[in-house]
Design a protein around this motif. Structure first.
Motif, mmCIF file in Angstrom:
data_model
loop_
_atom_site.group_PDB
_atom_site.id
_atom_site.type_symbol
_atom_site.label_atom_id
_atom_site.label_comp_id
_atom_site.label_asym_id
_atom_site.label_seq_id
_atom_site.Cartn_x
_atom_site.Cartn_y
_atom_site.Cartn_z
ATOM 1 N N MET A 143 0.840 -1.182 0.000
ATOM 2 C CA MET A 143 0.000 0.000 0.000
ATOM 3 C C MET A 143 0.885 1.246 0.000
ATOM 4 S SD MET A 143 -2.766 1.148 2.870
ATOM 5 C CE MET A 143 -1.823 2.124 4.014
ATOM 6 N N ALA A 144 0.657 2.129 -0.928
ATOM 7 C CA ALA A 144 1.422 3.374 -0.999
ATOM 8 C C ALA A 144 0.851 4.388 -0.019
ATOM 9 C CB ALA A 144 1.383 3.932 -2.406
ATOM 10 N N LEU A 145 1.736 5.013 0.713
ATOM 11 C CA LEU A 145 1.331 6.050 1.663
ATOM 12 C C LEU A 145 1.664 7.413 1.087
ATOM 13 C CD1 LEU A 145 2.755 4.659 5.021
ATOM 14 C CD2 LEU A 145 0.386 4.639 4.271
ATOM 15 N N ASN A 146 0.824 8.367 1.363
ATOM 16 C CA ASN A 146 1.158 9.744 1.000
ATOM 17 C C ASN A 146 1.922 10.373 2.153
ATOM 18 O OD1 ASN A 146 -0.234 9.265 -1.307
ATOM 19 N ND2 ASN A 146 -1.622 10.979 -1.096
ATOM 20 N N CYS A 147 2.835 11.256 1.810
ATOM 21 C CA CYS A 147 3.655 11.930 2.807
ATOM 22 C C CYS A 147 2.783 12.799 3.710
ATOM 23 C CB CYS A 147 4.689 12.790 2.092
ATOM 24 S SG CYS A 147 5.673 13.812 3.199
ATOM 25 N N LYS A 198 5.749 9.950 -3.524
ATOM 26 C CA LYS A 198 7.104 9.515 -3.894
ATOM 27 C C LYS A 198 7.869 9.110 -2.635
ATOM 28 C CE LYS A 198 6.579 10.794 -8.204
ATOM 29 N NZ LYS A 198 5.451 10.119 -8.772
ATOM 30 N N ASN A 199 7.358 8.086 -1.961
ATOM 31 C CA ASN A 199 7.940 7.657 -0.692
ATOM 32 C C ASN A 199 8.597 6.297 -0.848
ATOM 33 O OD1 ASN A 199 6.658 9.920 0.546
ATOM 34 N ND2 ASN A 199 4.754 8.762 0.435
ATOM 35 N N ARG A 200 9.566 6.064 0.014
ATOM 36 C CA ARG A 200 10.202 4.755 0.029
ATOM 37 C C ARG A 200 10.333 4.283 1.475
ATOM 38 N NH1 ARG A 200 15.703 7.551 -1.677
ATOM 39 N NH2 ARG A 200 16.590 7.891 0.384
ATOM 40 N N MET A 252 11.671 -5.194 13.166
ATOM 41 C CA MET A 252 11.065 -6.528 13.186
ATOM 42 C C MET A 252 11.373 -7.250 14.482
ATOM 43 S SD MET A 252 11.729 -7.686 9.265
ATOM 44 C CE MET A 252 10.498 -8.972 9.314
ATOM 45 N N GLU A 253 10.440 -8.124 14.840
ATOM 46 C CA GLU A 253 10.636 -8.998 15.987
ATOM 47 C C GLU A 253 9.999 -10.337 15.667
ATOM 48 O OE1 GLU A 253 8.684 -8.927 20.218
ATOM 49 O OE2 GLU A 253 10.330 -7.482 20.139
ATOM 50 N N ASN A 254 10.768 -11.394 15.792
ATOM 51 C CA ASN A 254 10.290 -12.742 15.488
ATOM 52 C C ASN A 254 9.676 -12.829 14.092
ATOM 53 O OD1 ASN A 254 11.037 -13.676 18.082
ATOM 54 N ND2 ASN A 254 9.114 -12.911 18.916
ATOM 55 N N GLY A 255 10.272 -12.121 13.131
ATOM 56 C CA GLY A 255 9.816 -12.173 11.752
ATOM 57 C C GLY A 255 8.619 -11.299 11.420
ATOM 58 N N ALA A 256 8.075 -10.604 12.410
ATOM 59 C CA ALA A 256 6.922 -9.729 12.175
ATOM 60 C C ALA A 256 7.363 -8.266 12.158
ATOM 61 C CB ALA A 256 5.864 -9.931 13.264
ATOM 62 N N VAL A 257 6.828 -7.492 11.222
ATOM 63 C CA VAL A 257 7.134 -6.065 11.142
ATOM 64 C C VAL A 257 6.331 -5.345 12.224
ATOM 65 C CG1 VAL A 257 6.993 -3.993 9.720
ATOM 66 C CG2 VAL A 257 7.591 -6.182 8.671
ATOM 67 N N LEU A 258 7.044 -4.609 13.099
ATOM 68 C CA LEU A 258 6.387 -3.866 14.177
ATOM 69 C C LEU A 258 6.167 -2.403 13.802
ATOM 70 C CD1 LEU A 258 8.316 -5.269 17.259
ATOM 71 C CD2 LEU A 258 6.139 -6.032 16.296
ATOM 72 N N TRP A 259 7.092 -1.840 13.033
ATOM 73 C CA TRP A 259 6.996 -0.457 12.578
ATOM 74 C C TRP A 259 7.855 -0.275 11.338
ATOM 75 C CZ3 TRP A 259 11.908 1.400 12.752
ATOM 76 C CH2 TRP A 259 12.772 0.866 13.706
ATOM 77 N N THR A 260 7.542 0.781 10.585
ATOM 78 C CA THR A 260 8.248 1.067 9.347
ATOM 79 C C THR A 260 8.615 2.537 9.303
ATOM 80 O OG1 THR A 260 6.978 -0.651 8.209
ATOM 81 C CG2 THR A 260 8.095 0.965 6.819
ATOM 82 N N VAL A 261 9.845 2.826 8.875
ATOM 83 C CA VAL A 261 10.279 4.201 8.660
ATOM 84 C C VAL A 261 10.145 4.491 7.171
ATOM 85 C CG1 VAL A 261 12.224 5.815 8.727
ATOM 86 C CG2 VAL A 261 11.865 4.221 10.612
ATOM 87 N N HIS A 262 9.441 5.573 6.841
ATOM 88 C CA HIS A 262 9.221 5.995 5.465
ATOM 89 C C HIS A 262 9.992 7.287 5.205
ATOM 90 C CE1 HIS A 262 5.812 3.212 4.982
ATOM 91 N NE2 HIS A 262 5.581 3.494 6.244
ATOM 92 N N TYR A 263 10.386 7.486 3.949
ATOM 93 C CA TYR A 263 11.102 8.688 3.538
ATOM 94 C C TYR A 263 10.449 9.229 2.273
ATOM 95 C CZ TYR A 263 14.782 11.644 1.625
ATOM 96 O OH TYR A 263 15.478 12.693 1.086
ATOM 97 N N CYS A 264 10.131 10.518 2.270
ATOM 98 C CA CYS A 264 9.549 11.175 1.105
ATOM 99 C C CYS A 264 10.667 11.788 0.278
ATOM 100 C CB CYS A 264 8.558 12.258 1.539
ATOM 101 S SG CYS A 264 7.874 13.180 0.147
ATOM 102 N N THR A 265 10.798 11.362 -0.967
ATOM 103 C CA THR A 265 11.856 11.890 -1.828
ATOM 104 C C THR A 265 11.513 13.268 -2.388
ATOM 105 O OG1 THR A 265 10.964 10.764 -3.776
ATOM 106 C CG2 THR A 265 12.615 9.570 -2.471
ATOM 107 N N ALA A 266 10.262 13.703 -2.237
ATOM 108 C CA ALA A 266 9.866 15.024 -2.728
ATOM 109 C C ALA A 266 10.250 16.130 -1.747
ATOM 110 C CB ALA A 266 8.363 15.062 -2.995
#
Length: 76
Positions: A1-5, A12-14, A20-34
């Protein structure tokens, strides 16, 4: 799913990193290239929900001349 900044509304985010913990994603850091904004998806809505963020913190990346200088150039 694409997130808007949260700051400029751009798509234009990456993904920079996923906590991760025990193979599960707990949080994600996103960066806006714009607009170079970085955020974690677990931050409070007041920080990352454009509908709840203060408008003073929103920017339009199509007008970079309006960006303030954060780090002054180093004198050589």
């Amino acid at each position: 799913m694409a997130l808007n900044c949260p700051r400029c509304g751009g798509d234009k985010n990456r993904v920079e990193y996923q906590g991760m913990e025990n193979g599960a994603v707990l949080w994600t850091v996103h960066y806006c290239t714009a607009c170079c904004f970085t955020w974690r998806d677990t931050e409070p809505a007041l920080s990352i929900d454009p509908a709840r963020r203060k408008k003073v913190f929103q920017i339009d990346p199509s007008h970079p001349e309006r960006f303030g200088v954060v780090i002054p150039p180093v004198a050589r």
